[in-house]
Design a protein around this motif. Structure first.
Motif, PDB file in Angstrom:
ATOM      1  N   LEU A 192       0.843  -1.193   0.000  1.00 30.09           N
ATOM      2  CA  LEU A 192       0.000   0.000   0.000  1.00 30.09           C
ATOM      3  C   LEU A 192       0.877   1.241   0.000  1.00 30.09           C
ATOM      4  O   LEU A 192       2.028   1.206   0.426  1.00 30.09           O
ATOM      5  N   THR A 193       0.321   2.321  -0.477  1.00 32.13           N
ATOM      6  CA  THR A 193       1.024   3.598  -0.434  1.00 32.13           C
ATOM      7  C   THR A 193       0.147   4.627   0.266  1.00 32.13           C
ATOM      8  O   THR A 193      -1.068   4.458   0.366  1.00 32.13           O
ATOM      9  N   VAL A 194       0.780   5.678   0.737  1.00 32.72           N
ATOM     10  CA  VAL A 194       0.081   6.747   1.440  1.00 32.72           C
ATOM     11  C   VAL A 194       0.514   8.076   0.848  1.00 32.72           C
ATOM     12  O   VAL A 194       1.691   8.283   0.568  1.00 32.72           O
ATOM     13  N   SER A 195      -0.443   8.947   0.661  1.00 36.03           N
ATOM     14  CA  SER A 195      -0.155  10.334   0.294  1.00 36.03           C
ATOM     15  C   SER A 195      -0.677  11.214   1.416  1.00 36.03           C
ATOM     16  O   SER A 195      -1.794  10.999   1.898  1.00 36.03           O
ATOM     17  N   ALA A 196       0.117  12.165   1.823  1.00 37.82           N
ATOM     18  CA  ALA A 196      -0.285  13.018   2.941  1.00 37.82           C
ATOM     19  C   ALA A 196      -0.325  14.473   2.510  1.00 37.82           C
ATOM     20  O   ALA A 196       0.566  14.950   1.814  1.00 37.82           O
ATOM     21  N   GLY A 197      -1.367  15.146   2.921  1.00 36.19           N
ATOM     22  CA  GLY A 197      -1.471  16.585   2.754  1.00 36.19           C
ATOM     23  C   GLY A 197      -1.621  17.188   4.137  1.00 36.19           C
ATOM     24  O   GLY A 197      -2.467  16.744   4.916  1.00 36.19           O
ATOM     25  N   ILE A 198      -0.821  18.152   4.448  1.00 39.80           N
ATOM     26  CA  ILE A 198      -0.835  18.730   5.793  1.00 39.80           C
ATOM     27  C   ILE A 198      -1.275  20.184   5.702  1.00 39.80           C
ATOM     28  O   ILE A 198      -0.781  20.943   4.872  1.00 39.80           O
ATOM     29  N   ALA A 199      -2.230  20.530   6.556  1.00 42.66           N
ATOM     30  CA  ALA A 199      -2.702  21.908   6.640  1.00 42.66           C
ATOM     31  C   ALA A 199      -2.782  22.281   8.117  1.00 42.66           C
ATOM     32  O   ALA A 199      -3.096  21.441   8.964  1.00 42.66           O
ATOM     33  N   PHE A 200      -2.507  23.514   8.390  1.00 39.14           N
ATOM     34  CA  PHE A 200      -2.539  23.997   9.770  1.00 39.14           C
ATOM     35  C   PHE A 200      -3.702  24.959   9.932  1.00 39.14           C
ATOM     36  O   PHE A 200      -3.999  25.747   9.038  1.00 39.14           O
ATOM     37  N   ALA A 201      -4.366  24.892  11.079  1.00 35.91           N
ATOM     38  CA  ALA A 201      -5.544  25.722  11.316  1.00 35.91           C
ATOM     39  C   ALA A 201      -5.439  26.415  12.661  1.00 35.91           C
ATOM     40  O   ALA A 201      -4.815  25.912  13.595  1.00 35.91           O
ATOM     41  N   GLY A 202      -6.093  27.546  12.717  1.00 41.45           N
ATOM     42  CA  GLY A 202      -6.236  28.256  13.976  1.00 41.45           C
ATOM     43  C   GLY A 202      -7.578  27.903  14.590  1.00 41.45           C
ATOM     44  O   GLY A 202      -8.404  27.217  13.977  1.00 41.45           O
TER      45      GLY A 202
ATOM     46  N   ASP B  13     -10.659  28.871  12.326  1.00 41.49           N
ATOM     47  CA  ASP B  13     -10.674  28.523  10.910  1.00 41.49           C
ATOM     48  C   ASP B  13     -11.833  27.587  10.604  1.00 41.49           C
ATOM     49  O   ASP B  13     -12.218  26.745  11.427  1.00 41.49           O
ATOM     50  N   ASP B  14     -12.384  27.726   9.401  1.00 40.95           N
ATOM     51  CA  ASP B  14     -13.464  26.873   8.935  1.00 40.95           C
ATOM     52  C   ASP B  14     -12.929  25.462   8.700  1.00 40.95           C
ATOM     53  O   ASP B  14     -11.992  25.284   7.911  1.00 40.95           O
TER      54      ASP B  14
ATOM     55  N   GLU C  69      -7.676  22.536   2.083  1.00 41.63           N
ATOM     56  CA  GLU C  69      -6.257  22.904   1.965  1.00 41.63           C
ATOM     57  C   GLU C  69      -5.369  21.666   2.094  1.00 41.63           C
ATOM     58  O   GLU C  69      -4.399  21.510   1.353  1.00 41.63           O
ATOM     59  N   ALA C  70      -5.696  20.775   3.015  1.00 39.30           N
ATOM     60  CA  ALA C  70      -4.931  19.533   3.171  1.00 39.30           C
ATOM     61  C   ALA C  70      -5.061  18.674   1.919  1.00 39.30           C
ATOM     62  O   ALA C  70      -4.087  18.069   1.467  1.00 39.30           O
TER      63      ALA C  70
END
Length: 72
Positions: free
Chosen positions: A38-48, A51-52, A59-60
């Protein structure tokens, strides 16, 4: 999707993503069907705190697809 709250530093998000990727990348043996990788793709987003949530998830998602495009 992994949501993390109160990480001590932004770098910790990358450490967690690496741990998830490493855990999932182990070969998976399915009885009678063989071994799968298996493979994994990661998207990282930071929120305050104000934030909505949907905007943060979007964004992630954009970050993840950017990584996928760069890897291919």
């Amino acid at each position: 999707m992994v949501l993390c709250d109160d990480l001590p530093t932004a770098e910790e998000a990358y450490v967690i993503a690496d741990r998830v990727r490493d855990a999932v990348s182990e070969p998976l043996e399915v009885s009678g069907a063989g071994t799968f990788l298996l493979t994994v793709s990661a998207g990282i987003a930071f929120a305050g705190p104000f934030d909505d949530p949907e905007a943060v998830i979007s964004e992630a998602d954009r970050a993840m697809y950017k990584v996928k495009r760069q890897a291919s």
